[in-house]
Every structure is written in C-alpha cells, then in structure tokens.
Design an enzyme around this catalytic site. Structure first.
Site, PDB file in Angstrom:
ATOM      1  N   HIS A  82       0.908  -1.294  -0.055  1.00  0.00           N
ATOM      2  CA  HIS A  82       0.004   0.009  -0.028  1.00  0.00           C
ATOM      3  C   HIS A  82       0.954   1.176   0.001  1.00  0.00           C
ATOM      4  CE1 HIS A  82      -4.343   1.036   0.398  1.00  0.00           C
ATOM      5  NE2 HIS A  82      -3.635   2.338   1.038  1.00  0.00           N
ATOM      6  N   ASP A 161     -14.313   2.636   6.307  1.00  0.00           N
ATOM      7  CA  ASP A 161     -12.911   3.498   5.651  1.00  0.00           C
ATOM      8  C   ASP A 161     -13.655   3.954   4.342  1.00  0.00           C
ATOM      9  OD1 ASP A 161     -10.413   4.510   5.206  1.00  0.00           O
ATOM     10  OD2 ASP A 161     -10.275   3.052   3.650  1.00  0.00           O
ATOM     11  N   ARG A 168     -13.160  12.359   3.985  1.00  0.00           N
ATOM     12  CA  ARG A 168     -11.757  13.292   4.065  1.00  0.00           C
ATOM     13  C   ARG A 168     -11.405  13.899   2.860  1.00  0.00           C
ATOM     14  NH1 ARG A 168      -8.193   8.579   5.422  1.00  0.00           N
ATOM     15  NH2 ARG A 168      -6.568  10.027   5.434  1.00  0.00           N
ATOM     16  N   SER A 183      -6.902   4.456   8.197  1.00  0.00           N
ATOM     17  CA  SER A 183      -7.100   4.205   6.839  1.00  0.00           C
ATOM     18  C   SER A 183      -6.471   2.957   6.122  1.00  0.00           C
ATOM     19  CB  SER A 183      -7.233   5.613   6.102  1.00  0.00           C
ATOM     20  OG  SER A 183      -7.472   5.249   4.595  1.00  0.00           O
ATOM     21  N   LYS A 187      -7.749  -1.536   6.062  1.00  0.00           N
ATOM     22  CA  LYS A 187      -7.925  -2.251   4.855  1.00  0.00           C
ATOM     23  C   LYS A 187      -6.812  -3.386   4.876  1.00  0.00           C
ATOM     24  CE  LYS A 187      -7.207   1.549   1.880  1.00  0.00           C
ATOM     25  NZ  LYS A 187      -7.642   2.886   2.664  1.00  0.00           N
TER      26      LYS A 187
HETATM   27  N1  URA Z   1      -4.280   5.679   1.160  1.00  0.00           N
HETATM   28  C1  URA Z   1      -5.321   5.186   1.919  1.00  0.00           C
HETATM   29  O1  URA Z   1      -5.687   4.251   1.919  1.00  0.00           O
HETATM   30  N2  URA Z   1      -5.753   5.900   3.007  1.00  0.00           N
HETATM   31  C2  URA Z   1      -4.885   7.207   3.364  1.00  0.00           C
HETATM   32  O2  URA Z   1      -5.633   7.838   4.013  1.00  0.00           O
HETATM   33  C3  URA Z   1      -3.963   7.770   2.554  1.00  0.00           C
HETATM   34  C4  URA Z   1      -3.542   6.946   1.607  1.00  0.00           C
END
Ligand code: URA
Length: 439
Positions: A82, A161, A168, A183, A187
């Site tokens: 990620h 999320d 956001r 966040s 995930k």
């Molecule tokens: N990627 C994400 O999944 N969440 C964030 O807040 C920033 C980048």
C-alpha cells in the site's frame, strides 16, 4: 451512546474510549451517523490528533466494520502492499502482477483518489470492464486461481474506511497522520495478508512533504501495526517530482502496462524509467520481507527476470481478464482517450531543476481527473504526460509536457497552472532516490 458527545470529546481534546470508536466505525459503515456529523468529527480529529492507542482502536474497529478475509488454504506467503499516495503513483499496477509472477499470493484493497494524489481504484476503473467491487469469495477464488486479486472498499470489506475516506477527501482532512494510519492499516487487516509492505511517499506530491514528516508517519504506522498485531515493512520513497511520466487515470494505466510489457521496453521516457526502478525496488523489498529471497540482490534478480521474461505482463493479462477487462495485449483493449491533446513547450533553456507536484496534481484534479465533491464523476481520459524529469536538459521551444483535456478552456487552465510547476536551472540537479529509507 450517541455521536454528538463523541464529537465534543474530540473538539475539546479529550480521549475516546474503544467503545466510542467502535460506535463511530459502525455508524460510518452502516450510514446511521450522517455525513455532516462525521465531517465535524474528522475536522476535530485533524486539529486534535488521536493518540496511538486511539488510532489502534479505530483501526481495529474499521477493519471489523466489515468482513476480514481468511486466506487459509491459499499458497503462502500472502502479501499486500500500500502507498500513502502520490502524484502519478501507479506503482501497484506494476508491482502486484510482478509479485504474483514471482510466486507470491497477492491480495489488496485499494482506495480512490485522495486530494491531489490519485487512487488505484480510480486508475483501474478507467479500464473498460475492470471490476473493483469483488466480493470476499471472489477475491479468494481469483487469488487461488491466478495468485492475485484487488478490490476497492465494498460493503463487505472495511466499509467504515470507504465512508471516512470519501469525506476526508473533500473536507481538507486527509493529511492527519492518525487518520492516514487507521485508513491504511484497517484495509490491510481486512485483507488478511501476513506480509505487508507500505510505501510512505515523501515530497511535494505526497501528504508528507518533508523527510521528517515521512519518518513520523512511518513511526506511527509501525507503532499502530504492532498494537494491531500486524507485521509491516515500510519504505520511504521520493515523491519530490511526479512519479513516472503520466498523471491521470487512463494515462497512468497505459504507462504501468508499458513498464510491464517487455516488447515496449527501450522506448520508455526518463520519468518512466525512474518509475520502473521504484517498482523493481519495492518488489524486491517485498520478496525479501516475505523470506522468498535471502537478500536484496537475489530479490532484484528475481524481479528483473519476471519483467524481462514477460511473466509479469502475462500475470497482468490474467489479472485484467479475471477482473472483467480485455487482455491488455489484445486489439480489443482500448483505454478512454481525451478529446484534445496539446503539447506545451519550454519557455527556458537549461536543466529541469524542480517539478512541483502539487501544481501538477491540482491541475489534473481540475481537468476532471479527481474529485472536488464526494459525488463528482471522474473523467478517466484526462491528465498530463511529462516529457522531461528533474535533471533533463531542455532547449527553448522543446516540448516538456502534453495536456489531455476535454475542452480548450480546460487545457488553457491546466497549461497556466502547470507552467508554474517547472523550475529551470543552469546546473543539473543531483538525482534523488527512489527509495530513501527502509524500516
Ligand atoms: N491511502 C489510504 O488508503 N488511506 C489514506 O489515508 C492515505 C493513503
């Protein structure tokens, strides 16, 4: 519990209980807390950041707001990657099939664009037919069959999320470290992988503009991951100029495929080669973290082999087809193209000294490549392609970037905005990066 006193606690700099944060996550997931109250809480949380313990509670509550994938039965190692988000950051589209071609089981949940940074879900949604709403069962079946599955947030996985992320994006509350951490890690928890590599972006095209801030985000990610029982490896990588040549959804998919497709190697522009280096390094860091390669050098060799043999592109084809798109190597694979393409030429001579990514990202957002309101539709075809990178020599009148727009007026606005993004200098700037630190 009702939500109003929870907003007041955050506003006044108090500390939440675990129960309050579960109430928040569940209310965000099932829609029982209205957007305006969530938006007020988000701004309060931006101004009064959550503690490490609160961040861990929120992360776990967000992961538990939906199902958590149980990957048992799939070949190990199970990996996930990620990024904290950057301008032109299409890394996942290259790295995921590359890792699957190296024999790993890759499962990932991605987000939409956020602020000036693009999101992998929006990029892949630019591909006709590509589904980003796989069910947990579909994720597992596909990962078992081809070693790779990606989804966006669905009602099944980390739905809290999905709601908070979209709010956001349009309430100027993205850049809060605890909100980014919860966040991302929620995930990753929901995805079920046991080897997680996080790419923390650092520079003008990222939420963390300085190395110091990126290091603080890294520390927070590691600390919260530990509290949540997740093993993560973090790479801090350079985002001081746009990543690769393309910025814009369909354009970035095309660029990512050009890195994977060995038939097109050799004619890649400089920025794309720099992007390719980042992809191979991140993939190698992942192979090493997964214990598949004993050291970085042998990992890099395995990654290069998967790229040059065509195995990574073969995996990308299987992946696109499995998720509903055409085979990217076939004639039926057509990406949306913009109405108007305009080349912009350099007003100066010398070397490119800087390319300010915030101006580039903002221009693409305003071209329609991102959202200003939660409900905005993205135009997948628009964006920019840079012909130069930091350090490139330029002559007056040489093409430095191309605008892909839906109208002449939109192209005019983008041209004015992006012209200011370039700085030229008499001396060549030293090359930076791509990986600044690994923890
Ligand atoms: N990627 C994400 O999944 N969440 C964030 O807040 C920033 C980048």
């Amino acid at each position: 519990v009702t939500f109003l006193p929870i907003i007041a606690t955050r506003r006044d700099g108090g500390v939440h209980t675990e129960e309050e944060l579960r109430f928040l996550a569940n209310g965000a997931a099932d829609g029982s807390i209205p957007d305006y109250q969530l938006a007020a809480w988000l701004m309060a949380a931006y101004l009064n950041p959550l503690t490490a313990q609160e961040t861990a509670w929120l992360t776990l509550a967000m992961a538990d707001s939906g199902e958590r994938l149980d990957l048992s039965g799939l070949p190990k190692p199970w990996v996930d990657k990620h990024s904290t988000g950057g301008v032109g950051d299409k890394t996942s589209i290259v790295v995921l099939p590359l890792l699957a071609a190296c024999g790993l089981t890759v499962i990932k949940m991605s987000g939409r664009g956020l602020g000036i940074t693009g999101g992998t879900v929006d990029k892949l949604s630019a591909v006709p037919g590509f589904r980003v709403d796989l069910t947990p069962e579909e994720m597992k079946t596909q990962a078992r069959r081809i070693g790779l599955a990606l989804t966006g947030q669905t009602p099944a996985l980390a739905p809290a999320d999905k709601t908070l992320y979209a709010l956001r994006d349009v309430t100027a509350t993205v850049g809060s470290i605890p909100l980014i951490v919860s966040s991302i890690l929620s995930k990753k928890l929901a995805g079920g992988a046991d080897v997680i590599v996080l790419d923390v972006k650092c520079g003008s095209g990222a939420f963390m503009k300085s190395l110091d801030e990126a290091q603080r985000l890294t520390t927070a990610l590691l600390e919260t991951a530990k509290l949540c029982g997740l093993q993560v490896r973090v790479a801090i990588t350079d985002m001081s100029e746009p990543l690769g040549a393309a910025v814009g959804n369909a354009l970035e998919v095309a660029e990512a495929l050009s890195v994977l497709d060995s038939r097109r190697r050799g004619d890649l522009p400089g920025g794309t080669l720099r992007f390719q280096r980042l992809c191979t390094e991140l993939a190698a860091i992942t192979l090493e973290a997964a214990g598949v390669s004993p050291d970085r050098d042998s990992a890099l060799r395995a990654v290069s082999e998967a790229l040059s043999s065509g195995a990574a592109m073969q995996k990308a084809s299987e992946w696109f087809v499995a998720q509903g798109a055409s085979d990217p190597r076939s004639d039926s694979f057509v990406l949306p193209a913009a109405q108007l393409v305009r080349e912009v030429r350099s007003p100066s001579a010398g070397y490119v000294g800087k390319i300010h990514c915030d101006a580039v990202g903002q221009a693409v957002l305003e071209l329609g490549g991102g959202r200003l309101l939660k409900t905005d539709e993205i135009d997948p075809a628009v964006g920019l392609v840079l012909q130069v990178e930091v350090g490139s020599p330029v002559r007056v009148g040489e093409a430095i970037f191309t605008i892909h727009a839906s109208s002449a007026e939109a192209a005019d606005r983008a041209e004015a905005a992006v012209a200011n993004a370039f700085e030229f200098s008499a001396d060549r700037a030293p090359a930076v990066g791509p990986v600044l630190e690994v923890r």
